[in-house]
Design a protein around this motif. Structure first.
Motif, PDB file in Angstrom:
ATOM      1  N   ARG A   1       4.529  -8.931  -8.886  1.00 24.24           N
ATOM      2  CA  ARG A   1       5.550  -9.024  -7.839  1.00 24.24           C
ATOM      3  C   ARG A   1       6.195  -7.651  -7.681  1.00 24.24           C
ATOM      4  N   VAL A   2       6.411  -7.277  -6.425  1.00 28.00           N
ATOM      5  CA  VAL A   2       7.118  -6.026  -6.127  1.00 28.00           C
ATOM      6  C   VAL A   2       8.301  -6.401  -5.242  1.00 28.00           C
ATOM      7  N   SER A   3       9.481  -5.926  -5.595  1.00 20.66           N
ATOM      8  CA  SER A   3      10.642  -6.187  -4.728  1.00 20.66           C
ATOM      9  C   SER A   3      11.180  -4.870  -4.193  1.00 20.66           C
ATOM     10  N   LEU A   4      11.684  -4.951  -2.974  1.00 24.75           N
ATOM     11  CA  LEU A   4      12.342  -3.799  -2.330  1.00 24.75           C
ATOM     12  C   LEU A   4      13.800  -4.184  -2.176  1.00 24.75           C
ATOM     13  N   THR A   5      14.686  -3.506  -2.883  1.00 26.29           N
ATOM     14  CA  THR A   5      16.109  -3.862  -2.827  1.00 26.29           C
ATOM     15  C   THR A   5      16.869  -2.743  -2.111  1.00 26.29           C
ATOM     16  N   PHE A   6      17.441  -3.116  -0.977  1.00 25.87           N
ATOM     17  CA  PHE A   6      18.153  -2.167  -0.114  1.00 25.87           C
ATOM     18  C   PHE A   6      19.646  -2.305  -0.355  1.00 25.87           C
ATOM     19  N   ARG A   7      20.305  -1.152  -0.478  1.00 30.17           N
ATOM     20  CA  ARG A   7      21.755  -1.159  -0.720  1.00 30.17           C
ATOM     21  C   ARG A   7      22.387   0.013   0.015  1.00 30.17           C
ATOM     22  N   THR A   8      23.711  -0.042   0.128  1.00 33.51           N
ATOM     23  CA  THR A   8      24.462   1.151   0.527  1.00 33.51           C
ATOM     24  C   THR A   8      25.156   1.671  -0.733  1.00 33.51           C
ATOM     25  N   VAL A   9      25.418   2.971  -0.723  1.00 37.75           N
ATOM     26  CA  VAL A   9      26.059   3.605  -1.892  1.00 37.75           C
ATOM     27  C   VAL A   9      27.474   4.000  -1.503  1.00 37.75           C
ATOM     28  N   ILE A  10      28.422   3.680  -2.382  1.00 35.92           N
ATOM     29  CA  ILE A  10      29.808   4.099  -2.173  1.00 35.92           C
ATOM     30  C   ILE A  10      29.972   5.436  -2.899  1.00 35.92           C
ATOM     31  N   THR A  11      30.143   6.508  -2.144  1.00 33.20           N
ATOM     32  CA  THR A  11      30.080   7.844  -2.762  1.00 33.20           C
ATOM     33  C   THR A  11      31.460   8.425  -3.101  1.00 33.20           C
ATOM     34  N   SER A  12      32.537   7.881  -2.569  1.00 34.29           N
ATOM     35  CA  SER A  12      33.853   8.524  -2.845  1.00 34.29           C
ATOM     36  C   SER A  12      34.474   7.981  -4.116  1.00 34.29           C
TER      37      SER A  12
ATOM     38  N   GLU B   1       0.841  -1.208   0.000  1.00 30.71           N
ATOM     39  CA  GLU B   1       0.000   0.000   0.000  1.00 30.71           C
ATOM     40  C   GLU B   1       0.876   1.258   0.000  1.00 30.71           C
ATOM     41  N   ALA B   2       1.956   1.207   0.783  1.00 33.98           N
ATOM     42  CA  ALA B   2       2.859   2.371   0.847  1.00 33.98           C
ATOM     43  C   ALA B   2       3.519   2.616  -0.509  1.00 33.98           C
ATOM     44  N   VAL B   3       3.987   1.537  -1.125  1.00 32.84           N
ATOM     45  CA  VAL B   3       4.622   1.655  -2.444  1.00 32.84           C
ATOM     46  C   VAL B   3       3.633   2.248  -3.448  1.00 32.84           C
ATOM     47  N   ASP B   4       2.395   1.797  -3.382  1.00 40.03           N
ATOM     48  CA  ASP B   4       1.414   2.259  -4.361  1.00 40.03           C
ATOM     49  C   ASP B   4       0.944   3.692  -4.112  1.00 40.03           C
ATOM     50  N   ARG B   5       1.345   4.263  -2.992  1.00 37.02           N
ATOM     51  CA  ARG B   5       1.070   5.697  -2.769  1.00 37.02           C
ATOM     52  C   ARG B   5       2.186   6.565  -3.353  1.00 37.02           C
ATOM     53  N   GLU B   6       3.310   5.944  -3.716  1.00 38.66           N
ATOM     54  CA  GLU B   6       4.457   6.695  -4.249  1.00 38.66           C
ATOM     55  C   GLU B   6       4.362   6.792  -5.778  1.00 38.66           C
ATOM     56  N   ALA B   7       5.147   7.724  -6.332  1.00 39.15           N
ATOM     57  CA  ALA B   7       5.149   7.887  -7.798  1.00 39.15           C
ATOM     58  C   ALA B   7       6.087   6.855  -8.440  1.00 39.15           C
ATOM     59  N   TRP B   8       5.668   6.340  -9.571  1.00 43.85           N
ATOM     60  CA  TRP B   8       6.482   5.362 -10.294  1.00 43.85           C
ATOM     61  C   TRP B   8       7.294   6.056 -11.383  1.00 43.85           C
TER      62      TRP B   8
ATOM     63  N   PRO C   1      21.338   0.831   5.163  1.00 46.72           N
ATOM     64  CA  PRO C   1      21.109   1.084   3.740  1.00 46.72           C
ATOM     65  C   PRO C   1      20.705   2.534   3.500  1.00 46.72           C
ATOM     66  N   ASP C   2      21.220   3.115   2.423  1.00 46.40           N
ATOM     67  CA  ASP C   2      20.843   4.487   2.076  1.00 46.40           C
ATOM     68  C   ASP C   2      20.309   4.576   0.648  1.00 46.40           C
ATOM     69  N   GLN C   3      20.022   3.429   0.071  1.00 43.11           N
ATOM     70  CA  GLN C   3      19.428   3.426  -1.268  1.00 43.11           C
ATOM     71  C   GLN C   3      18.430   2.281  -1.346  1.00 43.11           C
ATOM     72  N   LEU C   4      17.300   2.574  -1.966  1.00 45.35           N
ATOM     73  CA  LEU C   4      16.236   1.565  -2.114  1.00 45.35           C
ATOM     74  C   LEU C   4      15.668   1.677  -3.522  1.00 45.35           C
ATOM     75  N   ILE C   5      15.637   0.544  -4.211  1.00 46.16           N
ATOM     76  CA  ILE C   5      14.940   0.502  -5.503  1.00 46.16           C
ATOM     77  C   ILE C   5      13.750  -0.429  -5.358  1.00 46.16           C
ATOM     78  N   VAL C   6      12.590   0.087  -5.724  1.00 47.80           N
ATOM     79  CA  VAL C   6      11.374  -0.716  -5.768  1.00 47.80           C
ATOM     80  C   VAL C   6      11.177  -1.116  -7.229  1.00 47.80           C
ATOM     81  N   ASN C   7      11.104  -2.410  -7.469  1.00 48.59           N
ATOM     82  CA  ASN C   7      10.837  -2.926  -8.818  1.00 48.59           C
ATOM     83  C   ASN C   7       9.455  -3.552  -8.842  1.00 48.59           C
ATOM     84  N   GLU C   8       8.706  -3.249  -9.867  1.00 48.17           N
ATOM     85  CA  GLU C   8       7.406  -3.905 -10.054  1.00 48.17           C
ATOM     86  C   GLU C   8       7.486  -4.797 -11.299  1.00 48.17           C
TER      87      GLU C   8
ATOM     88  N   SER D   1      10.843  -9.739  -1.258  1.00 43.71           N
ATOM     89  CA  SER D   1       9.859 -10.039  -2.303  1.00 43.71           C
ATOM     90  C   SER D   1       8.451  -9.875  -1.756  1.00 43.71           C
ATOM     91  N   LEU D   2       7.591  -9.224  -2.518  1.00 44.73           N
ATOM     92  CA  LEU D   2       6.207  -8.988  -2.092  1.00 44.73           C
ATOM     93  C   LEU D   2       5.247  -9.373  -3.212  1.00 44.73           C
TER      94      LEU D   2
END
Ligand code: AKG
Length: 184
Positions: free
Chosen positions: A173-184, A23-30, A82-89, A113-114
């Protein structure tokens, strides 16, 4: 499953949490600039350049994702927060091509996986290894070490999967993929 660094955990989120997350994902913009719909949080990811950098910072991860973030930390699944999240549908018939996650992402990749199960295929980058794994609804997949850097993963573009000896039609299927980002 003979892939070092791969951890697979069923029932990582409850059915009630799955519903709340969907429900939260579906309230966000794709975002609709690639074949499947996606959402990016924390940092925008560039699919063509296969990179993410500090100039692409979007802000903190959303409040609705924090219970999952805390559970990843409590379970020791990620070294940092984690400081990065990609939601895939993925609608039935959609998938993701074989890839190793971009080097600008950190050493652990955690996907929840959802909605519907699917089969993920793995192929060793510098060897003959091939594996397949069913990702159940509400499961967690963690890729680290060899699983993160030495194997490609993919979700075939098809409308059903062979699971437990029978063809299981895919749902959304909706997946939430959590990652950290290497910024330097
Ligand atoms: O949908 C998934 O479980 C995996 C997503 C993925 O491989 C990616 O975002 O790079």
């Amino acid at each position: 499953m003979a892939i070092h660094g791969l951890r697979y955990i069923e029932d990582f989120v409850t059915e009630a949490e799955e519903l709340q997350l969907l429900e939260a994902v579906d309230r966000e913009a794709w975002l609709t600039d690639i074949q499947r719909r996606v959402q990016h949080f924390g940092y925008r990811y560039h699919y063509k350049a296969r990179s993410v950098d500090a100039s692409q910072h979007l802000g903190p991860l959303p409040e609705w994702a924090q219970p999952v973030v805390r559970r990843l930390a409590d379970g020791g699944h990620m070294q940092g927060s984690p400081d990065q999240l990609i939601v895939n549908e993925y609608q039935p018939g959609q998938g993701i091509g074989a890839h190793v996650d971009a080097p600008s992402f950190g050493p652990e990749v955690c996907s929840v996986s959802l909605g519907s199960p699917c089969v993920m295929n793995f192929a060793e980058v510098a060897g003959p290894g091939r594996e397949s794994l069913e990702l159940a609804r509400r499961s967690l997949l963690v890729l680290s070490g060899p699983a993160r850097y030495g194997w490609k993963h993919a979700i075939p573009t098809r409308a059903s999967d062979r699971i437990g000896g029978r063809d299981v039609p895919r749902g959304r299927r909706v997946s939430l993929t959590f990652r950290t980002v290497i910024t330097s």
